[in-house]
Motif scaffolding. Structure first.
Motif, PDB file in Angstrom:
ATOM      1  N   PHE A 245      -7.178  10.158  -4.680  1.00  0.00           N
ATOM      2  CA  PHE A 245      -8.055  10.398  -3.531  1.00  0.00           C
ATOM      3  C   PHE A 245      -8.625   9.074  -3.010  1.00  0.00           C
ATOM      4  CE2 PHE A 245     -12.569  10.776  -2.320  1.00  0.00           C
ATOM      5  CZ  PHE A 245     -12.424  11.433  -1.103  1.00  0.00           C
ATOM      6  N   LEU A 246      -9.063   8.201  -3.926  1.00  0.00           N
ATOM      7  CA  LEU A 246      -9.589   6.901  -3.511  1.00  0.00           C
ATOM      8  C   LEU A 246      -8.515   6.049  -2.842  1.00  0.00           C
ATOM      9  CD1 LEU A 246     -11.851   5.913  -6.564  1.00  0.00           C
ATOM     10  CD2 LEU A 246     -12.523   7.018  -4.416  1.00  0.00           C
ATOM     11  N   ILE A 247      -7.302   6.095  -3.389  1.00  0.00           N
ATOM     12  CA  ILE A 247      -6.199   5.329  -2.810  1.00  0.00           C
ATOM     13  C   ILE A 247      -5.889   5.833  -1.397  1.00  0.00           C
ATOM     14  CG2 ILE A 247      -3.719   4.867  -2.994  1.00  0.00           C
ATOM     15  CD1 ILE A 247      -4.085   4.891  -6.052  1.00  0.00           C
ATOM     16  N   CYS A 248      -5.866   7.157  -1.224  1.00  0.00           N
ATOM     17  CA  CYS A 248      -5.598   7.736   0.098  1.00  0.00           C
ATOM     18  C   CYS A 248      -6.690   7.356   1.089  1.00  0.00           C
ATOM     19  CB  CYS A 248      -5.483   9.254  -0.002  1.00  0.00           C
ATOM     20  SG  CYS A 248      -4.008   9.840  -0.853  1.00  0.00           S
ATOM     21  N   ARG A 249      -7.934   7.361   0.636  1.00  0.00           N
ATOM     22  CA  ARG A 249      -9.035   6.989   1.527  1.00  0.00           C
ATOM     23  C   ARG A 249      -8.930   5.532   1.947  1.00  0.00           C
ATOM     24  NH1 ARG A 249     -15.068   8.066  -0.537  1.00  0.00           N
ATOM     25  NH2 ARG A 249     -14.558   6.274  -1.875  1.00  0.00           N
ATOM     26  N   LYS A 250      -8.570   4.680   0.997  1.00  0.00           N
ATOM     27  CA  LYS A 250      -8.397   3.265   1.322  1.00  0.00           C
ATOM     28  C   LYS A 250      -7.207   3.066   2.254  1.00  0.00           C
ATOM     29  CE  LYS A 250      -7.978  -1.277  -0.855  1.00  0.00           C
ATOM     30  NZ  LYS A 250      -7.900  -2.019  -2.135  1.00  0.00           N
ATOM     31  N   ALA A 251      -6.120   3.820   2.009  1.00  0.00           N
ATOM     32  CA  ALA A 251      -4.937   3.706   2.862  1.00  0.00           C
ATOM     33  C   ALA A 251      -5.247   4.151   4.286  1.00  0.00           C
ATOM     34  CB  ALA A 251      -3.794   4.541   2.282  1.00  0.00           C
ATOM     35  N   THR A 252      -6.087   5.170   4.432  1.00  0.00           N
ATOM     36  CA  THR A 252      -6.470   5.639   5.768  1.00  0.00           C
ATOM     37  C   THR A 252      -7.162   4.533   6.547  1.00  0.00           C
ATOM     38  OG1 THR A 252      -6.705   7.906   4.961  1.00  0.00           O
ATOM     39  CG2 THR A 252      -7.798   7.357   7.034  1.00  0.00           C
ATOM     40  N   ARG A 253      -8.059   3.812   5.867  1.00  0.00           N
ATOM     41  CA  ARG A 253      -8.739   2.693   6.529  1.00  0.00           C
ATOM     42  C   ARG A 253      -7.759   1.575   6.858  1.00  0.00           C
ATOM     43  NH1 ARG A 253     -12.731   3.435   2.369  1.00  0.00           N
ATOM     44  NH2 ARG A 253     -11.883   1.584   1.322  1.00  0.00           N
ATOM     45  N   LEU A 254      -6.848   1.304   5.921  1.00  0.00           N
ATOM     46  CA  LEU A 254      -5.909   0.199   6.104  1.00  0.00           C
ATOM     47  C   LEU A 254      -4.995   0.429   7.292  1.00  0.00           C
ATOM     48  CD1 LEU A 254      -4.580  -2.431   5.034  1.00  0.00           C
ATOM     49  CD2 LEU A 254      -3.120  -0.989   3.596  1.00  0.00           C
ATOM     50  N   TYR A 255      -4.430   1.642   7.399  1.00  0.00           N
ATOM     51  CA  TYR A 255      -3.446   1.893   8.442  1.00  0.00           C
ATOM     52  C   TYR A 255      -4.062   2.347   9.762  1.00  0.00           C
ATOM     53  CZ  TYR A 255      -0.344   1.427   4.498  1.00  0.00           C
ATOM     54  OH  TYR A 255       0.305   0.942   3.390  1.00  0.00           O
ATOM     55  N   SER A 256      -5.337   2.716   9.729  1.00  0.00           N
ATOM     56  CA  SER A 256      -6.011   3.056  10.981  1.00  0.00           C
ATOM     57  C   SER A 256      -6.688   1.841  11.603  1.00  0.00           C
ATOM     58  CB  SER A 256      -7.064   4.138  10.730  1.00  0.00           C
ATOM     59  OG  SER A 256      -8.117   3.649   9.928  1.00  0.00           O
TER      60      SER A 256
ATOM     61  N   ALA B 172      -9.448   0.569  10.544  1.00  0.00           N
ATOM     62  CA  ALA B 172     -10.891   0.618  10.370  1.00  0.00           C
ATOM     63  C   ALA B 172     -11.317  -0.424   9.344  1.00  0.00           C
ATOM     64  CB  ALA B 172     -11.337   2.002   9.904  1.00  0.00           C
ATOM     65  N   PRO B 173     -12.439  -1.107   9.555  1.00  0.00           N
ATOM     66  CA  PRO B 173     -12.873  -2.105   8.593  1.00  0.00           C
ATOM     67  C   PRO B 173     -13.301  -1.469   7.274  1.00  0.00           C
ATOM     68  CG  PRO B 173     -14.569  -1.739  10.238  1.00  0.00           C
ATOM     69  CD  PRO B 173     -13.357  -0.991  10.699  1.00  0.00           C
ATOM     70  N   ALA B 174     -12.895  -2.075   6.182  1.00  0.00           N
ATOM     71  CA  ALA B 174     -13.257  -1.548   4.864  1.00  0.00           C
ATOM     72  C   ALA B 174     -14.672  -1.955   4.533  1.00  0.00           C
ATOM     73  CB  ALA B 174     -12.295  -2.098   3.794  1.00  0.00           C
ATOM     74  N   PRO B 175     -15.425  -1.085   3.871  1.00  0.00           N
ATOM     75  CA  PRO B 175     -16.773  -1.439   3.470  1.00  0.00           C
ATOM     76  C   PRO B 175     -16.754  -2.568   2.450  1.00  0.00           C
ATOM     77  CG  PRO B 175     -16.103   0.596   2.402  1.00  0.00           C
ATOM     78  CD  PRO B 175     -15.045   0.264   3.401  1.00  0.00           C
ATOM     79  N   ASP B 176     -17.824  -3.351   2.429  1.00  0.00           N
ATOM     80  CA  ASP B 176     -17.918  -4.456   1.487  1.00  0.00           C
ATOM     81  C   ASP B 176     -18.228  -3.927   0.102  1.00  0.00           C
ATOM     82  OD1 ASP B 176     -18.234  -6.791   0.163  1.00  0.00           O
ATOM     83  OD2 ASP B 176     -20.065  -7.437   1.219  1.00  0.00           O
ATOM     84  N   ARG B 177     -17.252  -4.056  -0.800  1.00  0.00           N
ATOM     85  CA  ARG B 177     -17.439  -3.573  -2.158  1.00  0.00           C
ATOM     86  C   ARG B 177     -17.478  -4.736  -3.141  1.00  0.00           C
ATOM     87  NH1 ARG B 177     -16.950   1.835  -2.529  1.00  0.00           N
ATOM     88  NH2 ARG B 177     -15.965   2.923  -0.787  1.00  0.00           N
ATOM     89  N   SER B 178     -17.814  -5.906  -2.649  1.00  0.00           N
ATOM     90  CA  SER B 178     -17.866  -7.065  -3.541  1.00  0.00           C
ATOM     91  C   SER B 178     -18.941  -6.872  -4.602  1.00  0.00           C
ATOM     92  CB  SER B 178     -18.169  -8.334  -2.738  1.00  0.00           C
ATOM     93  OG  SER B 178     -19.402  -8.207  -2.084  1.00  0.00           O
ATOM     94  N   ARG B 179     -18.632  -7.310  -5.812  1.00  0.00           N
ATOM     95  CA  ARG B 179     -19.559  -7.116  -6.931  1.00  0.00           C
ATOM     96  C   ARG B 179     -20.259  -8.436  -7.234  1.00  0.00           C
ATOM     97  NH1 ARG B 179     -15.730  -3.662 -11.049  1.00  0.00           N
ATOM     98  NH2 ARG B 179     -15.260  -1.967  -9.650  1.00  0.00           N
TER      99      ARG B 179
ATOM    100  N   GLY C  26       0.818  -1.212   0.000  1.00  0.00           N
ATOM    101  CA  GLY C  26       0.000   0.000   0.000  1.00  0.00           C
ATOM    102  C   GLY C  26       0.853   1.263   0.000  1.00  0.00           C
ATOM    103  N   ILE C  27       1.932   1.244   0.773  1.00  0.00           N
ATOM    104  CA  ILE C  27       2.851   2.386   0.796  1.00  0.00           C
ATOM    105  C   ILE C  27       3.493   2.582  -0.578  1.00  0.00           C
ATOM    106  CG2 ILE C  27       4.999   3.264   1.772  1.00  0.00           C
ATOM    107  CD1 ILE C  27       4.250   1.824   4.381  1.00  0.00           C
ATOM    108  N   LEU C  28       3.864   1.478  -1.224  1.00  0.00           N
ATOM    109  CA  LEU C  28       4.477   1.563  -2.551  1.00  0.00           C
ATOM    110  C   LEU C  28       3.485   2.092  -3.583  1.00  0.00           C
ATOM    111  CD1 LEU C  28       6.517  -1.771  -2.541  1.00  0.00           C
ATOM    112  CD2 LEU C  28       7.409   0.563  -2.348  1.00  0.00           C
ATOM    113  N   ILE C  29       2.225   1.696  -3.458  1.00  0.00           N
ATOM    114  CA  ILE C  29       1.203   2.224  -4.362  1.00  0.00           C
ATOM    115  C   ILE C  29       1.093   3.736  -4.197  1.00  0.00           C
ATOM    116  CG2 ILE C  29      -1.270   2.306  -4.863  1.00  0.00           C
ATOM    117  CD1 ILE C  29      -1.406  -0.665  -4.156  1.00  0.00           C
ATOM    118  N   LEU C  30       0.987   4.189  -2.945  1.00  0.00           N
ATOM    119  CA  LEU C  30       0.884   5.624  -2.690  1.00  0.00           C
ATOM    120  C   LEU C  30       2.076   6.383  -3.256  1.00  0.00           C
ATOM    121  CD1 LEU C  30      -0.445   5.761   0.986  1.00  0.00           C
ATOM    122  CD2 LEU C  30      -1.529   6.835  -0.999  1.00  0.00           C
ATOM    123  N   ALA C  31       3.271   5.867  -3.004  1.00  0.00           N
ATOM    124  CA  ALA C  31       4.485   6.567  -3.412  1.00  0.00           C
ATOM    125  C   ALA C  31       4.616   6.617  -4.931  1.00  0.00           C
ATOM    126  CB  ALA C  31       5.708   5.887  -2.790  1.00  0.00           C
TER     127      ALA C  31
END
Length: 221
Positions: A201-212, A214-221, A144-149
């Protein structure tokens, strides 16, 4: 795997062009012109694979229309409108510009655009780890850090860098560059960076959940 291989090839090609073109406007390198055909082939392939993935996910949920039907394609276009628009923009607008309309100028900047693919292997790895239920692993967090960078470096900072490179070449302050280059160059850059900012912006929001934690919302399709 295909997307990661193409991304590494594109990044390597871009770096070769960048370091070969000392004059960012007039220097030429054959990769800037020829690699675009690999990009065209990959973008076409990727659009189709995106559709196939969408259809299979819909089928798993019991919502799939007949494969390759108009209704199925319409549902795909509605679901993936931004990514589809991004791919079509590259195929229909950027490809003619890169191959014909720019003449013999700007190979350096074409090389810069190729390096935007650097983040793709890490994005692909992240999706694989999610499918393997390894989203809580240390590898997923490091990735995740590598994706952000890499995304920030090669898809966001890339555009100011190109303006800086032109400013240095022309002896201009960077803030004057937009007024000294063709309008269509500014428009193309704006259209390219706009979806990147949204995805970042989406990546940062996901990273915030990952490193905090917080459980990620279910986005299964």
């Amino acid at each position: 795997l295909v997307s990661s291989i193409q991304a590494m090839m594109a990044t390597l090609s871009g770096l070769v062009v960048i370091f070969s073109c000392k004059d960012v406007v007039h220097d030429r390198h054959w990769l800037a012109q020829e690699y675009i055909w690999i990009v065209v082939s990959y973008m076409t392939y990727d659009l189709y694979i995106m559709y196939v993935c969408y259809w299979h996910k819909s089928e798993e949920k019991g919502e799939a229309q007949k494969k390759h039907s108009l209704a199925s394609v319409r549902g795909f276009l509605q679901r993936e409108r931004l990514m589809v628009t991004h791919h079509i923009f590259i195929l229909v607008i950027l490809t003619p510009v890169a191959v014909h309309l720019r003449g013999e100028l700007g190979d350096f900047f074409v090389g810069c655009i190729y390096t935007a693919e650097l983040s793709t292997p890490f994005v692909s790895l992240g999706k694989i780890l999610m499918q393997l239920k390894l989203q809580d692993s240390r590898l997923h967090k490091v990735n995740g850090i590598l994706i952000l960078a890499t995304f920030f470096l090669c898809r966001i900072l890339l555009f100011p860098f190109m303006y800086w490179a032109y400013a240095r070449h022309s002896g201009l302050p960077i803030y004057e560059v937009p007024f000294h280059i063709p309008v269509h160059c500014n428009v193309a850059n704006a259209l390219l960076i706009a979806p990147q900012l949204y995805w970042f912006f989406l990546i940062c929001r996901k990273a915030t959940r990952l490193y905090s934690g917080a459980p990620a919302p279910d986005r299964s399709r």
